[in-house]
Design a protein around this motif. Structure first.
Motif, mmCIF file in Angstrom:
data_model
loop_
_atom_site.group_PDB
_atom_site.id
_atom_site.type_symbol
_atom_site.label_atom_id
_atom_site.label_comp_id
_atom_site.label_asym_id
_atom_site.label_seq_id
_atom_site.Cartn_x
_atom_site.Cartn_y
_atom_site.Cartn_z
ATOM 1 N N LEU A 1 49.826 41.672 38.485
ATOM 2 C CA LEU A 1 49.901 43.048 37.990
ATOM 3 C C LEU A 1 50.337 44.051 39.061
ATOM 4 C CD1 LEU A 1 49.377 45.348 35.976
ATOM 5 C CD2 LEU A 1 46.943 45.193 36.567
ATOM 6 N N PHE A 2 49.639 44.042 40.202
ATOM 7 C CA PHE A 2 49.924 45.091 41.185
ATOM 8 C C PHE A 2 51.269 44.870 41.877
ATOM 9 C CE2 PHE A 2 45.329 45.242 40.582
ATOM 10 C CZ PHE A 2 45.227 46.557 40.160
ATOM 11 N N ALA A 3 51.734 43.615 41.857
ATOM 12 C CA ALA A 3 53.064 43.339 42.401
ATOM 13 C C ALA A 3 54.118 43.934 41.458
ATOM 14 C CB ALA A 3 53.260 41.835 42.557
ATOM 15 N N VAL B 1 40.201 43.069 32.233
ATOM 16 C CA VAL B 1 39.524 42.449 33.373
ATOM 17 C C VAL B 1 40.436 42.469 34.607
ATOM 18 C CG1 VAL B 1 40.357 40.095 32.905
ATOM 19 C CG2 VAL B 1 38.111 40.403 33.965
ATOM 20 N N TYR B 2 39.816 42.449 35.772
ATOM 21 C CA TYR B 2 40.542 42.320 37.045
ATOM 22 C C TYR B 2 41.321 40.991 36.989
ATOM 23 C CZ TYR B 2 40.885 41.969 42.228
ATOM 24 O OH TYR B 2 41.299 41.855 43.537
ATOM 25 N N PRO B 3 42.647 41.036 37.105
ATOM 26 C CA PRO B 3 43.450 39.850 36.785
ATOM 27 C C PRO B 3 43.207 38.627 37.678
ATOM 28 C CG PRO B 3 44.845 41.687 37.532
ATOM 29 C CD PRO B 3 43.459 42.215 37.418
ATOM 30 N N ASN C 1 32.665 48.876 36.711
ATOM 31 C CA ASN C 1 33.769 48.065 36.233
ATOM 32 C C ASN C 1 35.142 48.477 36.748
ATOM 33 O OD1 ASN C 1 35.788 47.566 33.532
ATOM 34 N ND2 ASN C 1 34.586 45.857 34.299
ATOM 35 N N ASN C 2 35.870 47.479 37.135
ATOM 36 C CA ASN C 2 37.301 47.595 37.324
ATOM 37 C C ASN C 2 37.906 46.839 36.150
ATOM 38 O OD1 ASN C 2 39.905 47.778 38.223
ATOM 39 N ND2 ASN C 2 39.700 46.203 39.807
ATOM 40 N N PRO C 3 38.671 47.456 35.259
ATOM 41 C CA PRO C 3 39.361 48.730 35.413
ATOM 42 C C PRO C 3 38.744 49.939 34.707
ATOM 43 C CG PRO C 3 40.344 47.547 33.605
ATOM 44 C CD PRO C 3 39.203 46.689 34.112
ATOM 45 N N SER D 1 35.753 46.981 51.247
ATOM 46 C CA SER D 1 37.033 47.651 50.994
ATOM 47 C C SER D 1 36.832 49.050 50.440
ATOM 48 C CB SER D 1 37.866 46.850 49.996
ATOM 49 O OG SER D 1 38.362 45.690 50.592
ATOM 50 N N LYS D 2 36.063 49.139 49.375
ATOM 51 C CA LYS D 2 35.913 50.430 48.709
ATOM 52 C C LYS D 2 34.699 51.181 49.261
ATOM 53 C CE LYS D 2 39.094 48.308 46.671
ATOM 54 N NZ LYS D 2 39.711 47.950 45.457
ATOM 55 N N THR D 3 33.693 50.435 49.726
ATOM 56 C CA THR D 3 32.486 51.051 50.278
ATOM 57 C C THR D 3 32.797 51.759 51.590
ATOM 58 O OG1 THR D 3 31.229 49.213 49.391
ATOM 59 C CG2 THR D 3 30.141 50.516 51.085
ATOM 60 N N PRO E 1 35.151 54.565 41.030
ATOM 61 C CA PRO E 1 36.326 55.331 41.472
ATOM 62 C C PRO E 1 37.516 55.237 40.509
ATOM 63 C CG PRO E 1 36.203 53.242 42.622
ATOM 64 C CD PRO E 1 35.012 53.280 41.733
ATOM 65 N N TYR E 2 37.289 54.723 39.318
ATOM 66 C CA TYR E 2 38.367 54.583 38.340
ATOM 67 C C TYR E 2 38.103 55.409 37.087
ATOM 68 C CZ TYR E 2 39.696 50.565 41.183
ATOM 69 O OH TYR E 2 40.061 49.754 42.230
ATOM 70 N N VAL E 3 39.182 56.022 36.604
ATOM 71 C CA VAL E 3 39.119 56.761 35.339
ATOM 72 C C VAL E 3 40.053 56.047 34.370
ATOM 73 C CG1 VAL E 3 39.470 58.990 34.226
ATOM 74 C CG2 VAL E 3 38.661 58.920 36.593
ATOM 75 N N ALA F 1 36.390 40.524 48.490
ATOM 76 C CA ALA F 1 36.002 40.025 47.171
ATOM 77 C C ALA F 1 37.172 39.371 46.424
ATOM 78 C CB ALA F 1 35.410 41.147 46.333
ATOM 79 N N LYS F 2 38.392 39.759 46.764
ATOM 80 C CA LYS F 2 39.526 39.140 46.058
ATOM 81 C C LYS F 2 39.566 37.643 46.373
ATOM 82 C CE LYS F 2 44.494 39.619 45.359
ATOM 83 N NZ LYS F 2 45.652 40.490 45.640
ATOM 84 N N SER F 3 39.460 37.298 47.661
ATOM 85 C CA SER F 3 39.492 35.873 48.017
ATOM 86 C C SER F 3 38.289 35.147 47.417
ATOM 87 C CB SER F 3 39.457 35.659 49.530
ATOM 88 O OG SER F 3 40.095 36.664 50.201
ATOM 89 N N GLY G 1 47.562 54.554 41.520
ATOM 90 C CA GLY G 1 47.732 53.220 40.944
ATOM 91 C C GLY G 1 46.736 52.232 41.513
ATOM 92 N N ILE G 2 47.196 51.400 42.460
ATOM 93 C CA ILE G 2 46.287 50.389 43.011
ATOM 94 C C ILE G 2 45.102 51.092 43.695
ATOM 95 C CG2 ILE G 2 47.496 50.161 45.243
ATOM 96 C CD1 ILE G 2 46.847 47.090 44.989
ATOM 97 N N GLY G 3 43.951 50.423 43.619
ATOM 98 C CA GLY G 3 42.739 51.029 44.190
ATOM 99 C C GLY G 3 42.713 50.873 45.693
ATOM 100 N N ASP G 4 43.645 51.547 46.367
ATOM 101 C CA ASP G 4 43.669 51.459 47.829
ATOM 102 C C ASP G 4 43.205 52.776 48.428
ATOM 103 O OD1 ASP G 4 43.994 50.528 50.340
ATOM 104 O OD2 ASP G 4 46.186 50.494 50.312
HETATM 105 C C1 MLT Z 1 42.592 47.357 42.110
HETATM 106 O O1 MLT Z 1 43.369 48.303 42.172
HETATM 107 O O2 MLT Z 1 42.202 46.886 41.040
HETATM 108 C C2 MLT Z 1 42.113 46.758 43.370
HETATM 109 O O3 MLT Z 1 42.443 47.540 44.458
HETATM 110 C C3 MLT Z 1 42.725 45.470 43.580
HETATM 111 C C4 MLT Z 1 41.951 44.698 44.582
HETATM 112 O O4 MLT Z 1 40.895 45.116 45.030
HETATM 113 O O5 MLT Z 1 42.446 43.614 44.896
#
Ligand code: MLT
Length: 411
Positions: free
Chosen positions: A16-18, A131-133, A187-189, A249-251, A347-349, A108-110, A40-43
């Motif tokens: 997805l993010f690619a 769901v997170y892909p 939840n993401n997303p 990452s997000k914390t 952090p997502y809407v 957490a991705k790995s 977009g991406i949760g960076d």
């Molecule tokens: C996201 O945007 O869903 C996340 O940043 C992706 C991830 O944490 O790998």
């Protein structure tokens, strides 16, 4: 030519993010002067906190002296970080963990992607929809998801748990027997949460049906609501059925620095060929010590600094900052008459796209007309169709500017 893992050929399109990045790159090539804002991406965008930088700098200095230089670290993480996690992320919430139940990783991705390796190919996997892909794609790569149907945007051997506006984005329990359930809360997303009461139903289900919950708690730092658990182990019985994933990452802004951890209690069991119980903790130890050489010392020192009094204060400031952005997005879009969810404990809407549009159509419109990047909800699964996800991780100024542009978009 060598035979390849054919499960990869079954994967639809790109990650997805690619795909989002590809479209944004193409837009920027055609519009080199466009000032594109990414929601977009949760960076994350805020720099690492000072206390983390200082801890990493002094760790770098240690690596430069023969008396304090370190080579390979312990496979599962340094004592100072594992103990800080046990104390602050668990004991402070009434949860006792043994030292060797915590595994430091690069995020957490790995971990969420790799953990499925411990399960038999025949295991039945349930995932929320959307769901997170990573959860879906890694099971598909392992041949556990069956075949992908483009029309329904679903895999034949996965059990989907729809998260819809009608059920408040709270998935129902699986209607068929499953072995593994992925949950991510906050939840993401969708940016929504589960209360203790709602999560308890899943834990009880897993206890009754002998299945394992893979609980992604990467966004736990954003929880404000006292009814919402920050770890699944707050729920009675969860230590028998749940593995939990966490990330800095997000914390603490570690998306580029890479550090996280997972918790695999000794009491979580799978079944061997003859039905004898097999410890997932022992299997994960075997897997990690074979395939992973640990997170570097400097980064683990940085992560441990998150738990110092000053580290807690500075990281909380960053979380509050992002939550303020989330609130700004929520309120601005609501004023435009859009329906929004999440963003109060995450952090997502999650935004419902206006009638007659689909997720990718609205993505293109936002990009072309507002120069704002979102993530199309359909990229997270069929139930995400008709929604987009906006992140709160940009700067306040850019978040305000993105909302202003959206408010001026012809509708
Ligand atoms: C996201 O945007 O869903 C996340 O940043 C992706 C991830 O944490 O790998």
């Amino acid at each position: 030519m060598i035979p390849v893992n054919n499960n990869y050929q079954k994967l639809p399109g790109s990650y997805l993010f690619a795909e989002v990045a590809r479209r944004v790159k193409a837009y920027k090539q055609q519009n080199p002067d466009a000032d594109v804002i990414s929601l977009g991406i949760g960076d994350v965008t805020r720099p690492l906190c000072l206390v983390i930088i200082e801890a990493m700098q002094s760790a770098v200095a240690e690596m430069g002296k023969s008396e304090t230089f370190r080579g390979y670290g312990p496979d599962f993480g340094y004592d100072f970080l594992v103990n800080a996690i046990r104390e602050n992320d668990y004991k402070a919430h009434g949860v006792e963990l043994e030292f060797d139940e915590v595994f430091i990783s690069d995020g957490a991705k790995s971990d969420t992607g790799n953990f499925q390796e411990l399960f038999g190919e025949e295991c039945r996997v349930a995932v929320p929809n959307p769901v997170y892909p990573v959860y879906v794609d890694t099971n598909a790569m392992a041949g556990r998801a069956g075949t992908y149907d483009e029309n329904s945007a679903s895999w034949s051997r996965l059990t989907y748990l729809p998260c819809l506006e009608e059920n408040g984005f709270v998935p129902e329990l699986p209607k068929e027997k499953v072995d593994v359930i992925y949950l991510c809360y906050p939840n993401n997303p969708t940016g929504t949460v589960l209360t203790r009461f709602q999560l308890k139903k899943f834990v009880d289900y897993a206890l009754e049906n002998e299945c394992v919950i893979l609980y992604d708690a990467a966004y736990r730092a954003f929880v404000n609501n006292p009814d919402v658990p920050v770890t699944i182990y707050e729920i009675e019985g969860a230590k028998k059925v749940a593995v939990e994933f966490n990330s800095y990452s997000k914390t603490a802004g570690f998306t580029g620095t890479r550090c996280g951890y997972c918790v695999v209690p000794h009491s979580v069991m799978g079944a061997g060929e003859d039905g004898t119980p097999v410890s997932l903790n022992a299997m994960w130890k075997r897997r990690q010590s074979t395939k992973f050489n640990g997170v570097n010392y400097v980064v683990q020192r940085g992560a441990a600094a998150v738990y110092s009094p000053e580290g807690k204060k500075q990281t909380q400031e960053a979380i509050d900052f992002y939550l303020k952005n989330a609130m700004y997005i929520r309120e601005s879009l609501k004023k435009l008459g859009l329906t929004v969810f999440g963003g109060t404990d995450a952090p997502y809407v999650w935004v419902k796209v206006p009638d007659g549009e689909n997720s990718w159509g609205f993505f293109d419109k936002l990009l072309n007309e507002c120069k704002v990047v979102c993530t199309p909800g359909s990229g997270f699964g069929s139930c995400g169709e008709g929604f987009i996800r906006l992140t709160a991780f940009n700067t306040y100024e850019k978040t305000v500017e993105a909302c202003r542009r959206i408010s001026e978009m012809p509708r």
